[in-house]
Motif scaffolding. Structure first.
Motif, PDB file in Angstrom:
ATOM      1  N   ALA A 189      77.830   3.616  23.337  1.00 25.75           N
ATOM      2  CA  ALA A 189      76.409   3.498  23.697  1.00 25.75           C
ATOM      3  C   ALA A 189      76.097   2.106  24.231  1.00 25.75           C
ATOM      4  O   ALA A 189      75.378   1.954  25.235  1.00 25.75           O
ATOM      5  CB  ALA A 189      75.539   3.803  22.480  1.00 25.75           C
ATOM      6  N   THR A 190      76.641   1.081  23.588  1.00 23.55           N
ATOM      7  CA  THR A 190      76.435  -0.296  24.069  1.00 23.55           C
ATOM      8  C   THR A 190      77.058  -0.480  25.447  1.00 23.55           C
ATOM      9  O   THR A 190      76.472  -1.127  26.328  1.00 23.55           O
ATOM     10  CB  THR A 190      77.049  -1.295  23.083  1.00 23.55           C
ATOM     11  OG1 THR A 190      76.496  -1.068  21.778  1.00 23.55           O
ATOM     12  CG2 THR A 190      76.760  -2.723  23.502  1.00 23.55           C
ATOM     13  N   TYR A 191      78.240   0.086  25.652  1.00 21.86           N
ATOM     14  CA  TYR A 191      78.925   0.019  26.951  1.00 21.86           C
ATOM     15  C   TYR A 191      78.059   0.646  28.050  1.00 21.86           C
ATOM     16  O   TYR A 191      77.874   0.072  29.132  1.00 21.86           O
ATOM     17  CB  TYR A 191      80.270   0.736  26.845  1.00 21.86           C
ATOM     18  CG  TYR A 191      81.136   0.657  28.076  1.00 21.86           C
ATOM     19  CD1 TYR A 191      82.114  -0.324  28.202  1.00 21.86           C
ATOM     20  CD2 TYR A 191      80.991   1.564  29.120  1.00 21.86           C
ATOM     21  CE1 TYR A 191      82.925  -0.400  29.330  1.00 21.86           C
ATOM     22  CE2 TYR A 191      81.786   1.498  30.253  1.00 21.86           C
ATOM     23  CZ  TYR A 191      82.750   0.512  30.349  1.00 21.86           C
ATOM     24  OH  TYR A 191      83.539   0.444  31.479  1.00 21.86           O
ATOM     25  N   LEU A 192      77.508   1.821  27.758  1.00 23.46           N
ATOM     26  CA  LEU A 192      76.671   2.519  28.744  1.00 23.46           C
ATOM     27  C   LEU A 192      75.391   1.746  29.036  1.00 23.46           C
ATOM     28  O   LEU A 192      74.925   1.707  30.183  1.00 23.46           O
ATOM     29  CB  LEU A 192      76.331   3.916  28.223  1.00 23.46           C
ATOM     30  CG  LEU A 192      77.492   4.906  28.135  1.00 23.46           C
ATOM     31  CD1 LEU A 192      77.093   6.120  27.314  1.00 23.46           C
ATOM     32  CD2 LEU A 192      77.934   5.341  29.536  1.00 23.46           C
ATOM     33  N   GLU A 193      74.832   1.143  28.005  1.00 25.16           N
ATOM     34  CA  GLU A 193      73.601   0.381  28.179  1.00 25.16           C
ATOM     35  C   GLU A 193      73.812  -0.794  29.123  1.00 25.16           C
ATOM     36  O   GLU A 193      72.973  -1.079  29.984  1.00 25.16           O
ATOM     37  CB  GLU A 193      73.114  -0.111  26.813  1.00 25.16           C
ATOM     38  CG  GLU A 193      71.751  -0.766  26.843  1.00 25.16           C
ATOM     39  CD  GLU A 193      71.261  -1.131  25.461  1.00 25.16           C
ATOM     40  OE1 GLU A 193      70.241  -1.839  25.367  1.00 25.16           O
ATOM     41  OE2 GLU A 193      71.901  -0.727  24.463  1.00 25.16           O
ATOM     42  N   TYR A 291      71.523   8.350  28.288  1.00 32.30           N
ATOM     43  CA  TYR A 291      72.848   8.750  27.823  1.00 32.30           C
ATOM     44  C   TYR A 291      73.288   7.847  26.661  1.00 32.30           C
ATOM     45  O   TYR A 291      73.824   8.314  25.647  1.00 32.30           O
ATOM     46  CB  TYR A 291      73.791   8.648  29.022  1.00 32.30           C
ATOM     47  CG  TYR A 291      75.222   9.042  28.836  1.00 32.30           C
ATOM     48  CD1 TYR A 291      75.676   9.740  27.725  1.00 32.30           C
ATOM     49  CD2 TYR A 291      76.164   8.719  29.825  1.00 32.30           C
ATOM     50  CE1 TYR A 291      77.005  10.084  27.590  1.00 32.30           C
ATOM     51  CE2 TYR A 291      77.488   9.061  29.702  1.00 32.30           C
ATOM     52  CZ  TYR A 291      77.905   9.736  28.577  1.00 32.30           C
ATOM     53  OH  TYR A 291      79.223  10.064  28.451  1.00 32.30           O
ATOM     54  N   SER A 292      73.024   6.554  26.789  1.00 33.21           N
ATOM     55  CA  SER A 292      73.320   5.610  25.717  1.00 33.21           C
ATOM     56  C   SER A 292      72.530   5.959  24.457  1.00 33.21           C
ATOM     57  O   SER A 292      73.064   5.948  23.337  1.00 33.21           O
ATOM     58  CB  SER A 292      72.992   4.182  26.180  1.00 33.21           C
ATOM     59  OG  SER A 292      73.049   3.269  25.107  1.00 33.21           O
ATOM     60  N   HIS A 293      71.261   6.278  24.651  1.00 34.70           N
ATOM     61  CA  HIS A 293      70.406   6.659  23.523  1.00 34.70           C
ATOM     62  C   HIS A 293      70.943   7.923  22.843  1.00 34.70           C
ATOM     63  O   HIS A 293      70.930   8.028  21.609  1.00 34.70           O
ATOM     64  CB  HIS A 293      68.977   6.893  24.020  1.00 34.70           C
ATOM     65  CG  HIS A 293      68.042   7.413  22.978  1.00 34.70           C
ATOM     66  ND1 HIS A 293      67.689   6.694  21.858  1.00 34.70           N
ATOM     67  CD2 HIS A 293      67.384   8.616  22.882  1.00 34.70           C
ATOM     68  CE1 HIS A 293      66.861   7.409  21.113  1.00 34.70           C
ATOM     69  NE2 HIS A 293      66.663   8.576  21.708  1.00 34.70           N
ATOM     70  N   CYS A 295      74.083   8.906  22.670  1.00 35.55           N
ATOM     71  CA  CYS A 295      75.272   8.530  21.894  1.00 35.55           C
ATOM     72  C   CYS A 295      74.876   7.867  20.582  1.00 35.55           C
ATOM     73  O   CYS A 295      75.499   8.105  19.531  1.00 35.55           O
ATOM     74  CB  CYS A 295      76.170   7.601  22.712  1.00 35.55           C
ATOM     75  SG  CYS A 295      77.037   8.411  24.074  1.00 35.55           S
ATOM     76  N   LYS A 296      73.841   7.027  20.620  1.00 35.40           N
ATOM     77  CA  LYS A 296      73.361   6.392  19.385  1.00 35.40           C
ATOM     78  C   LYS A 296      72.810   7.446  18.423  1.00 35.40           C
ATOM     79  O   LYS A 296      73.045   7.365  17.209  1.00 35.40           O
ATOM     80  CB  LYS A 296      72.264   5.376  19.714  1.00 35.40           C
ATOM     81  CG  LYS A 296      72.763   4.113  20.396  1.00 35.40           C
ATOM     82  CD  LYS A 296      71.606   3.174  20.719  1.00 35.40           C
ATOM     83  CE  LYS A 296      72.099   1.927  21.459  1.00 35.40           C
ATOM     84  NZ  LYS A 296      70.985   1.036  21.855  1.00 35.40           N
TER      85      LYS A 296
END
Length: 713
Positions: A189-193, A291-293, A295-296
């Protein structure tokens, strides 16, 4: 009790449970604090502070040496830990009257512990804990009523914590798997953000974001490795493998999502330069954030034990992107369309996760099946960095102990304890730990002394000890300086309870010993077998390119496989490519902390590292479409094999230090350009585009490799 009050209490309990369950760090911290509180409170209130603090130190060592494992594995580890802790403490008690023998024992046991700990994660936990117990015994040996109390109480404290931890694990046996998978999805998620910042791409900031992504990729791959190890541990300990199917499915999903997230279909600055793509790229950036959200949310659902509910907003964003593609009549082979397709597939994978719950999915996972004897033999090779680290640490212990004995330093054992935590296998890691340790110790001493003056009572100091335990455990993996500050406060409280003089006699010795221990650590890693990164870079770069080549070859083979075959060889090749890339990124990062005269090839190394990561991203883009089982045309297969040959040549050029020609790759690029212009079929054209990006980076790598080898010559 009124109904409203019951509802309020229930609401508080629910919020508190959610607060701890959704954070592994908080849950671990409260677990350690409760265990130490139960052990210390009764004895402190009864005036038996020695028993309280000794039990607390044993529990703390047990917590610091705990490893993630199946409950059966943890029981074996706990039994071994208690035995080793008792032997370590007893050895110190028996040898303390004989300083020469104790010093030699410290030197030899440290080397043995480091090497044995390198054989596996379970051994690492036991040996590290045994080292801590030995040092804790030295710290409080003069306060012990009799020689046998510490060898009993320290292992007893570790045993109590271990049993308490096992009881909590018994209530939720799959918690270790949930935590590791949640850590993986959180890292993704951090990677996508961060990657969302590339859409649209600012050319001035693109390099900085790419570097951030390379560093974040290290965390994602590390989390994947952790998941694999725990899955293997559980798989080895249970007979019914079907109960692992949901976790295997989540693990495979995480791998697939990571591959899609790490892929690059085109240079983002080129896409952003076209104003026609601007709206779409902004939409892609917003979709990546959604998408990041998601995953979180999935990570949180794993930790909280709740059913994952896929965000409706992500589906809306994906639908809007596809509508934009149709509105602007963008062909499916265009890079923007491929990115949207990638996002659409990731969205569907998350959305339909539970619909596939009945599907039998038992892919194989790679295991290290080497015997302990073979692994030990590799460690005993004098060129092994781990063996060098073992001797460095052993010498630091011996020198620190000698200084303490010669100058009769008060609590000089803290010198050794400091070197244990500060001395790392590399210069850069040691240097960072050194600053963090000194800063944390100074802040902890000053803060601890001030707080102890405010809380002079035994009850107040006990409360401060427990608060510092929780804070230390919480920050241990987040910020080393902050964790050191709180463990220093813990030590001040402990010795104030033991001898009633924590704030006066412990403050200055703690600071002096920390400085001496830190100095020993940095001097040893600077002078004894230093492993400078510039010496490792050629081999690391060659290895990274070689692993990328194997990954590319595995993708080509995947296109030829039939549906349903286990893709273990492909997954192994992909993971090794990411590991090699991460090793290169870490080496480049470490070089920044090394002495300036040891930063040779700095610019060339940065560029080669950057290009290798770009190559991995383009190869990933070629691989994400393999499961569509679109056949490769003979022309594409021929060009792909030619690129493989050029990649092998690049790796060979760096390995041998010989400059090689690069005219062949230029011809390949010309052929691909011609094929892109001449192709009328969408799918081959898409593959040609991916091949062109791979070949283009290969050309740049080969040119830089030639310059790199020329300088080495």
């Amino acid at each position: 009790m009124s109904t409203s009050l019951k509802q309020q209490i229930f609401s508080w309990q629910k919020s508190l449970t959610h607060y701890f369950l959704t954070s592994p760090d908080r849950l671990r911290a409260i677990k350690v604090t409760i265990a130490i509180g139960v052990l210390t409170a009764p004895f402190v209130l009864l005036g038996e502070s020695f028993f309280a603090i000794t039990l607390a130190l044993g529990a703390l060592a047990g917590a610091l040496s705990e490893t993630d494992d199946h409950p059966k594995g943890r029981m074996k580890s706990l039994a071994l830990k208690v035995i080793c802790f008792a032997i370590s403490s007893l050895s110190v008690e028996l040898l303390r009257p004989y300083p020469i023998l104790l010093g030699c024992g410290l030197f030899a046991s440290t080397i043995a512990f480091v090497l044995i700990g390198s054989l596996g994660e379970r051994y690492r936990g036991v040996t590290f804990g045994a080292q801590l117990i030995g040092l804790y015994t030295m710290l409080t040996i003069t306060l012990s009523p009799a020689w046998y109390w510490q060898p009993i109480l320290l292992p007893a404290g570790a045993l109590f914590y271990g049993l308490f931890s096992l009881y909590l694990l018994y209530l939720n046996p799959w918690r270790a798997l949930d935590e590791h998978l949640a850590r993986g999805f959180g890292a993704l998620a951090t990677y996508l953000e961060v990657k969302a910042g590339l859409f649209p791409s600012d050319k001035n900031k693109q390099g900085e974001i790419r570097n951030q992504l390379a560093l974040l990729n290290v965390q994602v791959v590390g989390a994947l490795d952790g998941c694999k190890e725990v899955l293997n541990s559980y798989g080895d300990s249970i007979d019914d493998k079907t109960v692992l199917q949901p976790y295997m499915r989540y693990f495979m999903l995480l791998q697939n999502l990571h591959e899609r997230a790490a892929s690059s279909h085109e240079r983002y600055d080129l896409l952003s330069s076209d104003q026609a793509n601007r709206v779409l790229l902004e939409g892609i950036g917003h979709t990546l954030l959604q998408y990041s959200h998601a995953c979180k949310k999935f990570a949180e659902s794993l930790l909280a034990g709740k059913t994952y509910i896929h965000p409706i907003s992500l589906g809306w964003m994906v639908d809007a992107l596809n509508d934009q593609l149709k509105k602007h009549d963008i062909a499916p082979d265009q890079p923007v369309a491929m990115i949207v397709r990638n996002l659409s597939r990731s969205h569907l994978s998350l959305q339909n996760l539970h619909e596939d719950s009945q599907r039998l999915l038992t892919p194989k996972l790679r295991k290290d099946n080497r015997s302990l004897m073979l692994r030990a033999k590799e460690l005993l090779d004098w060129q092994s960095p781990r063996l060098h680290h073992a001797f460095r640490l052993g010498l630091c212990f011996l020198v620190g102990f000698t200084i303490s004995e010669i100058f009769a330093l008060a609590k000089g054992e803290w010198i050794i304890l400091t070197t244990l935590f500060v001395c790392q296998p590399t210069y850069s890691a040691t240097r960072q730990r050194l600053y963090q340790r000194i800063l944390g110790t100074i802040l902890g001493v000053v803060g601890g002394v001030l707080i102890i003056q405010i809380l002079p009572t035994i009850q107040g100091q006990l409360l401060l000890l427990l608060v510092s335990t929780y804070a230390f455990s919480l920050w241990q993996l987040r910020n080393y300086s902050v964790s050191v500050m709180f463990i220093t406060i813990f030590v001040l409280c402990a010795f104030n309870l033991l001898a009633g003089k924590g704030s006066s006699s412990i403050m200055l010795p703690r600071l002096i010993d920390t400085l001496i221990g830190s100095a020993l650590a940095i001097i040893s890693v600077r002078l004894l077998w230093p492993n400078w990164q510039y010496k490792r870079l050629p081999a690391l770069i060659a290895e990274a390119i070689s692993k990328n080549t194997s990954y590319f070859q595995a993708i080509l083979e995947e296109y030829l496989q039939s549906t349903g075959e286990d893709d273990l060889p492909y997954r192994i090749a992909r993971r090794e490519a990411h590991r090699a890339d991460n090793a290169l990124v870490r080496a480049w990062q470490d070089m920044q902390f090394e002495p300036r005269n040891r930063q040779q090839f700095r610019q060339q190394a940065f560029t080669l590292t950057y290009l290798n990561h770009a190559l991995l991203a383009y190869i990933s883009a070629f691989g994400v479409h393999r499961d569509q089982h679109t056949a490769l045309s003979p022309e594409i297969a021929h060009l792909a094999n030619d690129i493989v040959g050029e990649l092998q040549k690049t790796s060979l050029s760096i390995t041998t230090g010989k400059t090689l020609g690069n005219t062949r790759i230029i011809n390949i690029l010309k052929q691909i350009r011609h094929s892109i212009r001449g192709s009328s079929q969408p799918i081959p054209k898409q593959q040609f585009t991916s091949l062109y990006n791979i070949a283009d980076v290969t050309e740049q790598l080969l040119k830089l490799a030639n310059g790199f080898t020329s300088r080495r010559e």
